[in-house]
Design a protein around this motif. Sequence first.
Motif, PDB file in Angstrom:
ATOM      1  N   ARG A 136       2.099   1.639  -3.413  1.00  0.00           N
ATOM      2  CA  ARG A 136       1.843   2.164  -4.192  1.00  0.00           C
ATOM      3  C   ARG A 136       0.948   3.607  -4.242  1.00  0.00           C
TER       4      ARG A 136
ATOM      5  N   ARG B 191       2.007   7.117  -6.634  1.00  0.00           N
ATOM      6  CA  ARG B 191       0.631   7.413  -6.753  1.00  0.00           C
ATOM      7  C   ARG B 191       0.741   8.973  -6.436  1.00  0.00           C
TER       8      ARG B 191
ATOM      9  N   GLN C  73       0.756  -1.046  -0.109  1.00  0.00           N
ATOM     10  CA  GLN C  73       0.218  -0.104  -0.049  1.00  0.00           C
ATOM     11  C   GLN C  73       0.713   0.916   0.115  1.00  0.00           C
TER      12      GLN C  73
END
Length: 340
Positions: A315, A319, A312
Amino acid sequence: MTHREHTATAFDDLHTRHAAALTQQAYLLTGRPELARRAVERGFRLAWLRWPEVAVDPDPAGWVRAAVYEYALTPWHRWRPGLRPARAPHRPPGAAGPPDGALPAALLSLPAPYRRALLLHDGLGLGLDSTAAEIEASVPATAGRLAHARERMAALLPELGLAGQPPERQGEILRAALTALPAPPRPETPAARQVRSDSERDAQRTTRAVFGALWLFALVLLVTMAVTPGHYTPRPKQPLATAPHSRAAPPPHRDTDDAERRDRARERRNDAARERRSASARERRDAARERRYAAARERRKAAREQADAAAQERRNAAREQGNAAVRKRLREARLAPELR
């Protein structure tokens, strides 16, 4: 002429025409003159007892010949020294005629089924189908027996010249050799009338023996029924012997019985204690196993959560980097009016 006289005449004619030839054939099969005589006599006795069957047979001589061969080659003769089949032709002392040749001896050296097939086919000239029917075998089996018998004869008698000849020629050579054999020592053969009377006498004796055995069995059965009681009689009851009342003595070996009971109780207690210890040990092993399994599940869960958190974070970082690049391009676009 009555029917019985006509039947007797037909039987006597059959006996007169074929008894001598059947005696010679039985002698070639067995090598024993006495056994050959008994076989022929037995065959004609059986034919007279079954004359209604023999009279309507297409070949009455063949019917008698089959009976003679069966009796002559019966394996039970080996247990009777006087009737045991010989390995070489037997001639009584002082018998007239030429000495025995090698052909009868070679014929007797063959197994009984081969000897019979060879004598019927090559000696008497019967066809292959007729020979197979008389010896109660198939045609291929009969042909095989003939071939093996001829090979054996060719090996034992090379002077006949059977080796290398076709089967038809071998049959002709053996037929000529068997036909040229001198007549065997012929024992005294009973006349046809005597054969008929002996056959009837034997039948009467057999019938009387059967009825005698049945009468004896019935007599024994009646005697057994007479001496056996018709109902069951129980034994009379005997009065029980009474003894004066006396104080029962204490049973011996009481201490021994108490010790045995104590030992058994101790064994039961020990067994129960062992069972309890085993049960507690099993429970401890099961609890330890469950704890190990729970710790392993927790470790796997923690590792999975760490892996998910790291993924996570990656990610989110990706982003943020993408958003930063987009904002940078927007600012550059606003600062460069020529791009509008």
